[in-house]
Design an enzyme around this catalytic site. Structure first.
Site, PDB file in Angstrom:
ATOM      1  N   HIS A   1       1.807   0.317 -13.210  1.00 56.27           N
ATOM      2  CA  HIS A   1       2.602  -0.891 -13.459  1.00 56.27           C
ATOM      3  C   HIS A   1       4.088  -0.515 -13.469  1.00 56.27           C
ATOM      4  O   HIS A   1       4.473   0.484 -14.089  1.00 56.27           O
ATOM      5  CB  HIS A   1       2.202  -1.520 -14.803  1.00 56.27           C
ATOM      6  CG  HIS A   1       2.955  -2.780 -15.068  1.00 56.27           C
ATOM      7  ND1 HIS A   1       2.611  -3.984 -14.482  1.00 56.27           N
ATOM      8  CD2 HIS A   1       4.070  -3.016 -15.798  1.00 56.27           C
ATOM      9  CE1 HIS A   1       3.480  -4.913 -14.861  1.00 56.27           C
ATOM     10  NE2 HIS A   1       4.374  -4.350 -15.667  1.00 56.27           N
TER      11      HIS A   1
ATOM     12  N   MET B   1      -3.798  -7.317  -7.105  1.00 56.71           N
ATOM     13  CA  MET B   1      -3.222  -8.428  -7.856  1.00 56.71           C
ATOM     14  C   MET B   1      -4.303  -9.352  -8.420  1.00 56.71           C
ATOM     15  O   MET B   1      -4.287 -10.562  -8.188  1.00 56.71           O
ATOM     16  CB  MET B   1      -2.252  -9.222  -6.962  1.00 56.71           C
ATOM     17  CG  MET B   1      -1.210  -8.351  -6.304  1.00 56.71           C
ATOM     18  SD  MET B   1      -0.413  -7.208  -7.460  1.00 56.71           S
ATOM     19  CE  MET B   1       1.036  -8.135  -7.860  1.00 56.71           C
ATOM     20  N   ARG B   2      -5.222  -8.769  -9.181  1.00 54.54           N
ATOM     21  CA  ARG B   2      -6.349  -9.543  -9.676  1.00 54.54           C
ATOM     22  C   ARG B   2      -6.841  -8.908 -10.966  1.00 54.54           C
ATOM     23  O   ARG B   2      -6.838  -7.680 -11.083  1.00 54.54           O
ATOM     24  CB  ARG B   2      -7.437  -9.471  -8.589  1.00 54.54           C
ATOM     25  CG  ARG B   2      -8.630 -10.315  -8.775  1.00 54.54           C
ATOM     26  CD  ARG B   2      -9.377 -10.436  -7.464  1.00 54.54           C
ATOM     27  NE  ARG B   2      -8.611 -11.222  -6.516  1.00 54.54           N
ATOM     28  CZ  ARG B   2      -8.562 -12.558  -6.530  1.00 54.54           C
ATOM     29  NH1 ARG B   2      -9.278 -13.245  -7.393  1.00 54.54           N
ATOM     30  NH2 ARG B   2      -7.819 -13.203  -5.662  1.00 54.54           N
ATOM     31  N   LEU B   3      -7.243  -9.757 -11.914  1.00 51.80           N
ATOM     32  CA  LEU B   3      -7.773  -9.217 -13.167  1.00 51.80           C
ATOM     33  C   LEU B   3      -9.142  -8.590 -12.935  1.00 51.80           C
ATOM     34  O   LEU B   3      -9.925  -9.082 -12.134  1.00 51.80           O
ATOM     35  CB  LEU B   3      -7.926 -10.343 -14.191  1.00 51.80           C
ATOM     36  CG  LEU B   3      -6.726 -10.630 -15.095  1.00 51.80           C
ATOM     37  CD1 LEU B   3      -7.076 -11.782 -16.025  1.00 51.80           C
ATOM     38  CD2 LEU B   3      -6.329  -9.398 -15.885  1.00 51.80           C
ATOM     39  N   ILE B   4      -9.414  -7.520 -13.656  1.00 55.64           N
ATOM     40  CA  ILE B   4     -10.725  -6.872 -13.567  1.00 55.64           C
ATOM     41  C   ILE B   4     -11.631  -7.505 -14.630  1.00 55.64           C
ATOM     42  O   ILE B   4     -11.262  -7.604 -15.803  1.00 55.64           O
ATOM     43  CB  ILE B   4     -10.576  -5.355 -13.823  1.00 55.64           C
ATOM     44  CG1 ILE B   4      -9.677  -4.719 -12.760  1.00 55.64           C
ATOM     45  CG2 ILE B   4     -11.928  -4.665 -13.890  1.00 55.64           C
ATOM     46  CD1 ILE B   4     -10.245  -4.670 -11.367  1.00 55.64           C
TER      47      ILE B   4
ATOM     48  N   ASN C   1      -4.576   1.911 -13.540  1.00 52.19           N
ATOM     49  CA  ASN C   1      -3.630   1.010 -12.878  1.00 52.19           C
ATOM     50  C   ASN C   1      -2.230   1.589 -12.998  1.00 52.19           C
ATOM     51  O   ASN C   1      -1.947   2.339 -13.939  1.00 52.19           O
ATOM     52  CB  ASN C   1      -3.677  -0.360 -13.567  1.00 52.19           C
ATOM     53  CG  ASN C   1      -2.759  -1.368 -12.907  1.00 52.19           C
ATOM     54  OD1 ASN C   1      -2.696  -1.448 -11.682  1.00 52.19           O
ATOM     55  ND2 ASN C   1      -2.027  -2.123 -13.710  1.00 52.19           N
TER      56      ASN C   1
ATOM     57  N   GLY D   1       0.786  -1.232   0.000  1.00 54.44           N
ATOM     58  CA  GLY D   1       0.000   0.000   0.000  1.00 54.44           C
ATOM     59  C   GLY D   1       0.813   1.274   0.000  1.00 54.44           C
ATOM     60  O   GLY D   1       0.309   2.326   0.390  1.00 54.44           O
ATOM     61  N   SER D   2       2.062   1.226  -0.483  1.00 54.76           N
ATOM     62  CA  SER D   2       2.832   2.481  -0.489  1.00 54.76           C
ATOM     63  C   SER D   2       2.243   3.483  -1.488  1.00 54.76           C
ATOM     64  O   SER D   2       2.277   4.696  -1.245  1.00 54.76           O
ATOM     65  CB  SER D   2       4.318   2.218  -0.773  1.00 54.76           C
ATOM     66  OG  SER D   2       4.515   1.763  -2.085  1.00 54.76           O
ATOM     67  N   ASN D   3       1.669   3.001  -2.590  1.00 59.96           N
ATOM     68  CA  ASN D   3       1.017   3.936  -3.530  1.00 59.96           C
ATOM     69  C   ASN D   3      -0.265   4.504  -2.925  1.00 59.96           C
ATOM     70  O   ASN D   3      -0.564   5.692  -3.091  1.00 59.96           O
ATOM     71  CB  ASN D   3       0.723   3.241  -4.865  1.00 59.96           C
ATOM     72  CG  ASN D   3       1.958   3.150  -5.728  1.00 59.96           C
ATOM     73  OD1 ASN D   3       2.379   4.133  -6.330  1.00 59.96           O
ATOM     74  ND2 ASN D   3       2.577   1.974  -5.762  1.00 59.96           N
TER      75      ASN D   3
HETATM   76  C1  GRF Z   1       3.628  -1.310  -7.409  1.00 56.83           C
HETATM   77  O1  GRF Z   1       4.943  -1.534  -7.835  1.00 56.83           O
HETATM   78  C2  GRF Z   1       2.693  -1.223  -8.584  1.00 56.83           C
HETATM   79  O2  GRF Z   1       3.303  -0.728  -9.740  1.00 56.83           O
HETATM   80  C3  GRF Z   1       2.304  -2.660  -8.810  1.00 56.83           C
HETATM   81  O3  GRF Z   1       2.197  -3.197  -7.511  1.00 56.83           O
HETATM   82  C4  GRF Z   1       3.074  -2.500  -6.640  1.00 56.83           C
HETATM   83  C5  GRF Z   1       2.263  -2.063  -5.460  1.00 56.83           C
HETATM   84  O4  GRF Z   1       3.069  -1.539  -4.435  1.00 56.83           O
HETATM   85  N1  GRF Z   1       1.081  -2.752  -9.569  1.00 56.83           N
HETATM   86  P1  GRF Z   1       2.398  -0.892  -3.163  1.00 56.83           P
HETATM   87  O5  GRF Z   1       1.467  -1.929  -2.539  1.00 56.83           O
HETATM   88  O6  GRF Z   1       1.647   0.332  -3.594  1.00 56.83           O
HETATM   89  O7  GRF Z   1       3.534  -0.568  -2.230  1.00 56.83           O
END
Ligand code: GRF
Length: 191
Positions: free
Chosen positions: A108, A89-92, A106, A11-13
Site C-alpha cells: 500500500h 483493486m478488490r477486497l479479499i 499486500n 503491474g509495475s510491482n
Molecule cells: C501500487 O502503488 C500499490 O501500492 C497499490 O497499487 C499500485 C499498483 O501499481 N496497491 P502497479 O500496478 O504495481 O504499477
C-alpha cells in the site's frame, strides 16, 4: 515457495518481482498472474515473461463467494502457496482468507494506518504532511488494516507534485516488495 500475484492495473510491482526472480535475486516461483481485469496492462507483462495468466470478471459471478470459489480452484490447480497482491483493486473475502491464513500480503502506498484506501498517495499529498511511505502487510477482513510486515518512509519534498511523489513511492515499492519476499522465501526455503 509458489506464489500467485493478483493485480488489476499497470503491474509495475509484478514486473519488479518477476524480474528479481529472473535475476535469481529471489528464490520463489511466480506460478500465476491472476487478474480481475481482462484488459489490464499487467497481463501483457506476464505474457512477455511467459507467466501463466488467469482472469475472471467478477461481474459474471452471482456473489463474491462464488467468484472466490472459482479463484480457489485455480489456485489449487496451480499449487499456489502464497498470494501477493500488487495493485489488486478488490477486497479479499472470507473464502480466500480462510484458505490462505497469513499467506496473503499486500502493498500500500502510504504509511498505514495513515491514508488507507484507493488514493493513498494523493490523499497524503493533499493533506500536506511532510512524509508518507510504503507499507507491506498481511491481509485481513478490513481495508488496509492487516498486520504490518514492513514499512519505509518517503519524504514529501517542497518541489514535489503528485506525479513526482508517486514516482518515488513506486521506486521504494519495487525494492521493498522484493526485500520482503526475499526474507520470507529464505525463511521458508530453510525449513
Ligand atoms: C501500487 O502503488 C500499490 O501500492 C497499490 O497499487 C499500485 C499498483 O501499481 N496497491 P502497479 O500496478 O504495481 O504499477
Amino acid at each position: 515457495m509458489r506464489v500467485a500475484v493478483f493485480a488489476s492495473g499497470s503491474g509495475s510491482n509484478f514486473e519488479a518481482i518477476v524480474s528479481a526472480v529472473h535475476r535469481q535475486e529471489l528464490a520463489l516461483e511466480v506460478a500465476l498472474l491472476f487478474s480481475d481485469q481482462p484488459e489490464a496492462p499487467v497481463i501483457q507483462r506476464a505474457e512477455k515473461w511467459g507467466i501463466p495468466v488467469v482472469t475472471f470478471s467478477p461481474k459474471s459471478f452471482s456473489s463474491r463467494a462464488a467468484y472466490e470459489n472459482d479463484v480457489l480452484s485455480v489456485l489449487a490447480a496451480y499449487e499456489v502457496e502464497w498470494i501477493v497482491l500488487a495493485g489488486y483493486m478488490r477486497l479479499i473475502g472470507s473464502g480466500l482468507l480462510k484458505a490462505y491464513p497469513q499467506k496473503i500480503m499486500n502493498i500500500h502506498p502510504s504509511l498505514l494506518p495513515a491514508f488507507p484506501g484507493l488514493h493513498g498517495i494523493r490523499d497524503a499529498f493533499e493533506a500536506g504532511v511532510s512524509e508518507t511511505g510504503v507499507t507491506i502487510h498481511f491481509i485481513d477482513e478490513g481495508i488496509d488494516t492487516g498486520p504490518i510486515i514492513a514499512q519505509e518512509k518517503v519524504r514529501i519534498l517542497p518541489e514535489d507534485d503528485v506525479v513526482s511523489l508517486e514516482d518515488r513511492i513506486h521506486q521504494v515499492e519495487h525494492r521493498l516488495y522484493v526485500e520482503v519476499l526475499k526474507a520470507i522465501s529464505n525463511r521458508i526455503n530453510r525449513i
